[in-house]
Write a protein that holds these residues in place. Structure first.
Motif, PDB file in Angstrom:
ATOM      1  N   ASP C 158      55.412  34.401  70.228  1.00 31.65           N
ATOM      2  CA  ASP C 158      56.774  34.781  69.841  1.00 31.65           C
ATOM      3  C   ASP C 158      56.747  36.148  69.173  1.00 31.65           C
ATOM      4  N   GLU C 159      57.002  37.182  69.929  1.00 26.45           N
ATOM      5  CA  GLU C 159      56.970  38.568  69.436  1.00 26.45           C
ATOM      6  C   GLU C 159      55.822  38.817  68.474  1.00 26.45           C
ATOM      7  N   PRO C 160      54.590  38.536  68.864  1.00 31.36           N
ATOM      8  CA  PRO C 160      53.500  38.582  67.885  1.00 31.36           C
ATOM      9  C   PRO C 160      53.126  39.995  67.465  1.00 31.36           C
ATOM     10  N   LEU C 161      53.557  40.996  68.209  1.00 26.06           N
ATOM     11  CA  LEU C 161      53.100  42.343  67.893  1.00 26.06           C
ATOM     12  C   LEU C 161      54.113  43.156  67.112  1.00 26.06           C
ATOM     13  N   SER C 162      55.271  42.555  66.842  1.00 27.42           N
ATOM     14  CA  SER C 162      56.348  43.370  66.275  1.00 27.42           C
ATOM     15  C   SER C 162      56.088  43.782  64.830  1.00 27.42           C
ATOM     16  N   ASN C 163      55.141  43.116  64.144  1.00 29.69           N
ATOM     17  CA  ASN C 163      54.863  43.508  62.756  1.00 29.69           C
ATOM     18  C   ASN C 163      53.683  44.455  62.625  1.00 29.69           C
ATOM     19  N   LEU C 164      53.188  44.958  63.742  1.00 25.06           N
ATOM     20  CA  LEU C 164      52.025  45.841  63.675  1.00 25.06           C
ATOM     21  C   LEU C 164      52.451  47.293  63.868  1.00 25.06           C
ATOM     22  N   ASP C 165      51.622  48.215  63.378  1.00 23.64           N
ATOM     23  CA  ASP C 165      51.974  49.615  63.620  1.00 23.64           C
ATOM     24  C   ASP C 165      51.586  50.000  65.052  1.00 23.64           C
ATOM     25  N   ALA C 166      52.075  51.167  65.480  1.00 24.07           N
ATOM     26  CA  ALA C 166      52.006  51.540  66.899  1.00 24.07           C
ATOM     27  C   ALA C 166      50.582  51.486  67.458  1.00 24.07           C
ATOM     28  N   LYS C 167      49.630  51.971  66.682  1.00 19.88           N
ATOM     29  CA  LYS C 167      48.251  52.067  67.186  1.00 19.88           C
ATOM     30  C   LYS C 167      47.661  50.669  67.389  1.00 19.88           C
ATOM     31  N   LEU C 168      47.829  49.832  66.346  1.00 18.76           N
ATOM     32  CA  LEU C 168      47.308  48.471  66.422  1.00 18.76           C
ATOM     33  C   LEU C 168      47.958  47.694  67.542  1.00 18.76           C
ATOM     34  N   ARG C 169      49.241  47.962  67.738  1.00 22.04           N
ATOM     35  CA  ARG C 169      49.980  47.245  68.763  1.00 22.04           C
ATOM     36  C   ARG C 169      49.357  47.497  70.139  1.00 22.04           C
ATOM     37  N   THR C 170      49.029  48.773  70.382  1.00 20.06           N
ATOM     38  CA  THR C 170      48.411  49.127  71.659  1.00 20.06           C
ATOM     39  C   THR C 170      47.076  48.400  71.823  1.00 20.06           C
ATOM     40  N   GLU C 171      46.307  48.366  70.741  1.00 13.68           N
ATOM     41  CA  GLU C 171      45.008  47.694  70.803  1.00 13.68           C
ATOM     42  C   GLU C 171      45.153  46.207  71.090  1.00 13.68           C
ATOM     43  N   MET C 172      46.061  45.565  70.320  1.00 11.20           N
ATOM     44  CA  MET C 172      46.210  44.119  70.460  1.00 11.20           C
ATOM     45  C   MET C 172      46.750  43.763  71.843  1.00 11.20           C
ATOM     46  N   ARG C 173      47.605  44.634  72.382  1.00  9.08           N
ATOM     47  CA  ARG C 173      48.157  44.425  73.708  1.00  9.08           C
ATOM     48  C   ARG C 173      47.021  44.252  74.708  1.00  9.08           C
ATOM     49  N   LEU C 174      46.075  45.186  74.611  1.00 11.36           N
ATOM     50  CA  LEU C 174      44.935  45.176  75.525  1.00 11.36           C
ATOM     51  C   LEU C 174      44.103  43.911  75.297  1.00 11.36           C
ATOM     52  N   GLU C 175      43.913  43.567  74.025  1.00 12.16           N
ATOM     53  CA  GLU C 175      43.060  42.412  73.733  1.00 12.16           C
ATOM     54  C   GLU C 175      43.662  41.123  74.245  1.00 12.16           C
ATOM     55  N   ILE C 176      44.973  40.989  74.047  1.00 11.75           N
ATOM     56  CA  ILE C 176      45.608  39.752  74.506  1.00 11.75           C
ATOM     57  C   ILE C 176      45.510  39.670  76.024  1.00 11.75           C
ATOM     58  N   LYS C 177      45.667  40.815  76.685  1.00 12.47           N
ATOM     59  CA  LYS C 177      45.574  40.814  78.150  1.00 12.47           C
ATOM     60  C   LYS C 177      44.168  40.423  78.596  1.00 12.47           C
ATOM     61  N   GLN C 178      43.166  40.965  77.882  1.00 13.41           N
ATOM     62  CA  GLN C 178      41.779  40.613  78.234  1.00 13.41           C
ATOM     63  C   GLN C 178      41.519  39.133  78.003  1.00 13.41           C
ATOM     64  N   LEU C 179      42.048  38.623  76.880  1.00  9.96           N
ATOM     65  CA  LEU C 179      41.888  37.200  76.593  1.00  9.96           C
ATOM     66  C   LEU C 179      42.449  36.360  77.731  1.00  9.96           C
ATOM     67  N   HIS C 180      43.598  36.777  78.213  1.00 10.15           N
ATOM     68  CA  HIS C 180      44.239  36.037  79.299  1.00 10.15           C
ATOM     69  C   HIS C 180      43.381  36.047  80.555  1.00 10.15           C
ATOM     70  N   GLN C 181      42.808  37.232  80.853  1.00  6.02           N
ATOM     71  CA  GLN C 181      41.973  37.321  82.049  1.00  6.02           C
ATOM     72  C   GLN C 181      40.720  36.478  81.905  1.00  6.02           C
ATOM     73  N   GLU C 182      40.188  36.445  80.679  1.00  2.00           N
ATOM     74  CA  GLU C 182      38.961  35.697  80.431  1.00  2.00           C
ATOM     75  C   GLU C 182      39.201  34.187  80.487  1.00  2.00           C
ATOM     76  N   LEU C 183      40.305  33.748  79.823  1.00  2.00           N
ATOM     77  CA  LEU C 183      40.502  32.307  79.653  1.00  2.00           C
ATOM     78  C   LEU C 183      41.301  31.692  80.797  1.00  2.00           C
ATOM     79  N   GLU C 184      42.053  32.514  81.516  1.00  2.00           N
ATOM     80  CA  GLU C 184      42.855  32.048  82.649  1.00  2.00           C
ATOM     81  C   GLU C 184      43.792  30.902  82.266  1.00  2.00           C
TER      82      GLU C 184
END
Lengths: 298, 303, 368
Positions: C158-184
């Protein structure tokens, strides 16, 4: 030299408050402490006899009525603590069951608008052995029902405790409700998704989160208990005998009935010490809370 | 436009039956428990009200919960204008007017001093403001008994002991630390820029207070007013100690009537007198209950 | 088989209808993003899936099981909240374990899962800290970890990235996507940020006013928006829209924009329903597809010569806002290395390729 009004005005405006604080609070406290070391009776006598300056205190500690007062204040504190416990339970239930929140909150809180004198008179009437609850219950067939608590030195304090709980319950409930409402709603959602049981949620998460609210309630309650006077007067008049005396009652009695300013002052100083002992944790807790908040903000 | 178009196309009737809200067992248990406490809280009020409308003959039957068989306003009339408190038999009405006369000067003095002090401490840079606030914070918790006797001496030396002014002044003194803290906490949230702008524009301490700050204070004024009205009205001890004959507030008259009455006890009159005394703060509570809660929590949570 | 099905969902709060007869299917292993402006009903939909809000009508099926009447804990899903909702009085370890302790797993299994999640999210060193001692990004990881240890098939964000600053948001975006690819695992992710949606989703459901406007892959959403709302919600700066009138002559189709008099060549556009002569349409032109300069392009479908109102420079890109003649503006984005930045009032010639138009019916605002 011209006066800089922007500098002077605020300071001038503070003069009344400063005077009141210095004279009516700090000065008066010092006066009472001073008098408690003298032999003053009806009128203040400012001479301290250095040979026996603790005279009033020695008498006080030998006084059975003072001992009763101290014991009662303890009983009262423990008993009234139920108001916090029930206040929390009620707040939790109101918060959980949104239906009727406004109604229950309004209802539980109204006794607070009623003075202690009226509260005492009302409960005295409820405890009236011939015409009150006892008679009603006996009429229903419970022959051994005994609600004549106020007439018995053993149970009179419990009557006062019951009335105090009735009076203060809503206050603690309101504080707890405010505390509960300040908890992030997503915490509740997360716990629901985790399937945490009701008891574990409250014991492991909610109550620890509200510890500062509990501490505030406990300290406010103790400060109130130390000052208990009106309700005792209205319910039992200190009686039977001296069985429901409290420190505050003791001070007023020494001053008004016995006309002994020195003695009353020594008891008042003891009250101040009790308050200070209760107060220190609050000051420390406030400081600790502020520090924690700062740490959170970083 | 998009939305209307879309919803229009989707306005096909929803065939699925709408589900009903489920009421769970735990909900019922909670409501039962709350209702029991509600009974505990409201029974005394009920008993007092019905008793005050009963005749003494019915009271003597000892059925506390029974409704009056014959409703009578006699106890109320007696309580208001006839009942004896100690030596005088004027009813509680005299006390009512005394309490009113005490109330207004108390409100004026305490709120006047506290609001100005709170404003000066919150918005004007005074180096020792923190220290003073801390002392006020401590004073707010000092039990009245410790300063009572010296205040008697002080008030006597001013020559006003036993007058309405004595009671009002002591109320104001006692309320000052707490009210100041409440005002200060309210004013410290006024943006600093607003004050700086006001200082640049006119600079006068008093003009800023009366023209800018005071008009912003409506909410906190209501909270403080309610807090003070209930405190002053419900006080017993200050009225007892500082009030003289004829200047004792309603609570003192009531206590004297009920506790130290001679002869046959008229419970119905006692209860009517108690209700008469409780009505003004109860009116305040039921009229502006929301602010009442704010007031007592403001009184409790400071710092 | 779809992992999650919403069937004829209705949600009302008192008399206010938030969702009306909504249907949506999420496939197994899919990363579905619910995208829309605030108040569009996306969070309500997620909460109903989680069981935190009850549906007024319709049913929800997860993994072939009707969960409409089940408690949140029995639905077999985990959620990451906007404010993270970490238990403040418990350590990171305590937070990770708390949800598991309810499931009556043996201690070794709990430890194993905590260690696995902590290792995966690189929070091993923080396990004994309290949430208050963590930074925003660390809290976010713990919140994800708390969901991961539950070992479920569906994760809700539920909008998990909205409380992060711009740089962190970009990082977490990538991480969540990688997690999804890994865990399927299946993920349903709610956001109002189109960049998050475009970068992470395997499919996007664009919502507005309680209605799903379009469900498609990010590319499809961008290339072929189903209606004007989707077209304008996706893309930055927003798509330019010009009201024009269709003209059909000798087999060719074009649209005329009256204020500029420009003729827009629609011959390369594949209509799903061919418009009639004189139909009012809205022509969508993405600012980034314009080419700028006086050299006419062979494949240009529209040509304008308009004065510059103002320009905005954002690093490598320039967006010039041109006066479209009817009080509106046409945004044009280009790389300033390849063209000088026009001054205010300067006339600029722009071309739009004929195969990049988006045409919507002026009345229904749907793609035609």
């Amino acid at each position: 030299m011209a006066i800089r009004w922007s500098w002077a005005s605020p300071r001038i405006a503070l003069i009344p408050a400063l005077t009141v604080t210095a004279v009516a609070f700090l000065g008066a406290i010092c006066w009472t402490i001073w008098i408690s070391f003298t032999r003053s009776r009806r009128f203040p006598d400012y001479a301290i006899n250095l040979a026996e300056w603790t005279r009033q205190y020695e008498r006080l500690f030998r006084d059975n009525a003072w001992e009763t007062a101290l014991k009662n204040v303890l009983i009262l504190a423990i008993g009234s603590a139920l108001a916090i416990v029930f206040g929390f339970i009620l707040a939790a239930m109101i918060e959980r069951e949104k239906r009727g929140e406004g109604f229950f909150r309004t209802l539980f809180l109204y006794p607070l608008a009623v003075s202690f004198i009226v509260t005492g008179i009302v409960w005295r009437w409820m405890f009236n052995p011939d015409l009150g609850i006892q008679n009603f219950l006996r009429g229903l067939g419970w022959e051994s029902a005994n609600f004549n608590w106020l007439a018995d030195p053993q149970t009179a304090m419990y009557g006062i405790i019951l009335a105090s709980i009735w009076h203060g319950l809503g206050f603690y409930m309101a504080l707890m409700l405010a505390g509960l409402k300040s908890i992030n709603s997503e915490i509740w959602s997360a716990a629901r998704l985790d399937g945490v049981s009701f008891w574990r949620l409250y014991i492991e998460i909610i109550i620890p989160m509200l510890k500062f609210t509990f501490l505030t309630c406990a300290i406010l309650l103790s400060l109130g208990v130390v000052k208990t006077y009106d309700i005792v007067l209205a319910m039992t008049g200190g009686g039977p005998g001296t069985s429901t005396w409290t420190p505050a009652y003791f001070v007023i009695n020494s001053y008004a009935a016995r006309g002994n300013i020195g003695y009353a002052s020594s008891a008042a100083v003891m009250m101040l010490l009790m308050t200070a002992a209760l107060f220190l944790p609050l000051v420390l807790a406030t400081a600790w809370q502020a520090r924690r908040r700062e740490a959170m903000a970083q | 436009m998009t939305m209307t178009a879309q919803t229009a196309s989707l306005a096909t009737p929803v065939s699925k039956s709408l589900r009903r809200k489920r009421i769970r067992g735990s909900s019922i248990a909670v409501l039962v428990f709350l209702a029991m406490w509600a009974a505990f809280v409201s029974i005394p009020l009920y008993v007092v009200i019905v008793t005050s409308f009963k005749t003494m003959d019915q009271v003597a039957l000892g059925q506390v919960f029974a409704l009056p068989t014959e409703w009578t306003f006699e106890p109320w009339r007696k309580a208001w204008s006839e009942v004896c408190a100690g030596m005088t038999c004027e009813g509680v009405s005299h006390g009512f007017w005394v309490s009113m006369k005490i109330l207004f000067p108390s409100l004026l003095i305490s709120i006047g001093i506290s609001s100005v002090t709170g404003y000066a401490l919150a918005l004007w840079k005074i180096r020792w403001a923190g220290t003073f606030l801390f002392i006020l914070f401590l004073c707010a918790f000092v039990p009245f008994q410790i300063i009572m006797i010296p205040l008697v001496v002080l008030i006597s030396s001013l020559g006003i002991f036993g007058t309405i002014w004595a009671v009002a002044i002591v109320h104001s003194v006692l309320a000052m630390p707490l009210l100041t803290l409440i005002f200060r906490n309210f004013y410290k949230d006024v943006p600093e820029e607003l004050i700086n702008a006001a200082i640049m524009d006119c600079g006068s301490f008093w003009r800023i207070f009366f023209e800018i700050i005071l008009p912003m204070s409506a909410n906190i004024m209501i909270v403080v007013l309610i807090l003070m009205i209930t405190t002053v009205w419900n006080d017993y001890l200050i009225g007892l100690v500082f009030g003289g004959v004829g200047t004792q507030p309603m609570t003192v008259i009531l206590a004297n009537t009920v506790i130290t009455s001679f002869g046959e006890v008229q419970y119905n009159v006692d209860m009517a007198a108690a209700l008469l005394t409780a009505i003004p703060p109860l009116i305040v509570y039921f009229a502006v209950g929301k602010f009442f809660v704010q007031g007592i929590t403001a009184g409790a949570i400071k710092g | 088989m779809p992992e999650i099905e919403f069937n004829n969902i209705v949600k009302r709060f008192g008399r206010v209808t938030v969702l009306e007869d909504l249907n949506l299917q999420v496939d197994d292993g899919e990363f579905l993003v619910l995208l829309g402006p605030s108040g569009c009903g996306k969070t309500t939909l997620l909460n109903m899936l989680a069981g935190l809000q009850e549906v007024t009508g319709g049913s929800i099926v997860i993994g072939g099981r009707d969960v409409t009447d089940l408690d949140p804990k029995d639905r077999g899903l985990a959620m990451v909240f906007q404010s993270y909702a970490l238990y403040p009085t418990k350590t990171v370890r305590g937070n990770l374990k708390f949800g598991l302790s309810v499931q009556k797993l043996d201690r070794a299994e709990i430890e194993r899962r905590v260690a696995w999640a902590a290792n995966l999210l690189q929070i091993d060193k923080l396990l004994d800290r309290k949430p208050a001692q963590l930074s925003g990004g660390q809290r976010q990881r713990v919140a994800i970890g708390r969901a991961l240890v539950k070992n479920v098939d569906v994760f809700l964000f539920d909008e998990p990235l909205s409380n992060l600053d711009a740089k962190l948001r970009t990082e977490m975006r990538l991480e969540i996507k990688q997690l999804h690819q890994e865990l399927e695992k299946t993920i349903v992710f709610v956001t109002h940020d189109q960049v998050e949606a475009m970068t992470m989703a395997s499919r996007i459901a664009v919502m507005n006013g309680g209605v799903i406007q379009q469900i498609a892959t990010p590319d499809e959403i961008y290339e072929r928006p189903a209606n004007l709302f989707v077209a304008q919600f996706i893309g930055s700066p927003a798509m330019n829209t010009l009201k024009a009138t269709v003209e059909r002559a000798d087999g060719s189709v074009s649209a005329v924009h009256a204020p500029t008099g420009a003729r827009i060549d629609l011959s390369a556009y594949s209509f799903s329903a061919a418009p009639k002569d004189g139909d009012a349409v809205i022509v969508g032109l993405r600012p980034e597809h314009f080419s700028i300069g006086c050299n006419g392009h062979a494949d240009a479908g529209a040509y304008f010569s308009l004065p510059v109102r103002y320009t905005e420079k954002t690093g490598s890109d320039v967006t010039a806002f041109l006066d479209s003649g009817d009080g509106g503006l046409i945004a044009v984005r280009f790389d300033h290395k390849h063209h000088h930045v026009p001054k205010m009032g300067e006339m600029v010639e722009i071309h739009f390729p004929k195969d990049r138009f988006d045409i919507f019916d002026a009345a229904s605002e749907k793609r035609i």
